[in-house]
Design an enzyme around this catalytic site. Sequence first.
Site, short mmCIF file in Angstrom:
data_model
loop_
_atom_site.label_atom_id
_atom_site.label_comp_id
_atom_site.label_asym_id
_atom_site.label_seq_id
_atom_site.Cartn_x
_atom_site.Cartn_y
_atom_site.Cartn_z
N ALA A 80 1.51 -12.32 -1.51
CA ALA A 80 2.37 -11.15 -1.64
C ALA A 80 1.56 -9.97 -2.15
O ALA A 80 0.52 -10.14 -2.80
CB ALA A 80 3.53 -11.45 -2.59
N ASP A 81 2.05 -8.79 -1.86
CA ASP A 81 1.44 -7.58 -2.39
C ASP A 81 2.54 -6.55 -2.61
O ASP A 81 3.41 -6.36 -1.75
CB ASP A 81 0.39 -7.02 -1.43
CG ASP A 81 -0.50 -6.00 -2.11
OD1 ASP A 81 -1.54 -6.40 -2.66
OD2 ASP A 81 -0.14 -4.80 -2.14
N THR A 82 2.49 -5.91 -3.77
CA THR A 82 3.49 -4.92 -4.14
C THR A 82 2.83 -3.55 -4.24
O THR A 82 1.77 -3.41 -4.85
CB THR A 82 4.15 -5.27 -5.48
OG1 THR A 82 4.80 -6.55 -5.37
CG2 THR A 82 5.19 -4.23 -5.88
#
Length: 203
Positions: A80-82
Amino acid sequence: MPLSAPDSLAARPRLVLASNSPRRRQLLTELGLAYEVRLREVEEDFPASLHRHEVAEYLAAHKAAAYAPDLAPDELLITADTIVCLDDDVLNKPADAAEARQMLQRLQGRAHDVYTGVCLLHGDGRQVVFSDRTQVVFRALSPAEIAYYVEHYQPLDKAGAYGAQDWIGMVAVTRLEGSYFNVMGLPVHRVWEELVKLGAVGV
């Protein structure tokens, strides 16, 4: 009891979380999932031509590609990447305290968007990539409040230089439209839904 542990679920893939984020670990644990954590350094550059929501998805898939060669057939990788977006600017993790203060100064008194991209990569080659968006509104902050947060908390490992679960989230966030957990770093409602579709979890 972890939902992927019982004998009745033995045929389900083993979950692997490729993230150093304590927030993502916390959310998966509270979701009741058993998982292994694997870490490696992956560059987080992205093409400037991408639209905002595409950046988070691109980075999540890019991370997954780095782990793919070592993924066993019975494993399912979660990456994941925010990112935080203010107008057309992507605010990733600040390089230092000065940049963290600059980011928060820009965010204060404004609405911004938080995108988290997620990639689910199965060892058999199946891949699902998606993202979720949450709009966050900050009240106006004083320079002293911004300095206090940067000095006493750890904004350097957070997109946009803040964590909604931290002190600043309690005193600054006036409104959220979308998933709060997405702002923390993982849209767990979407993750659960996609894992169910892949046959990786269930109740």
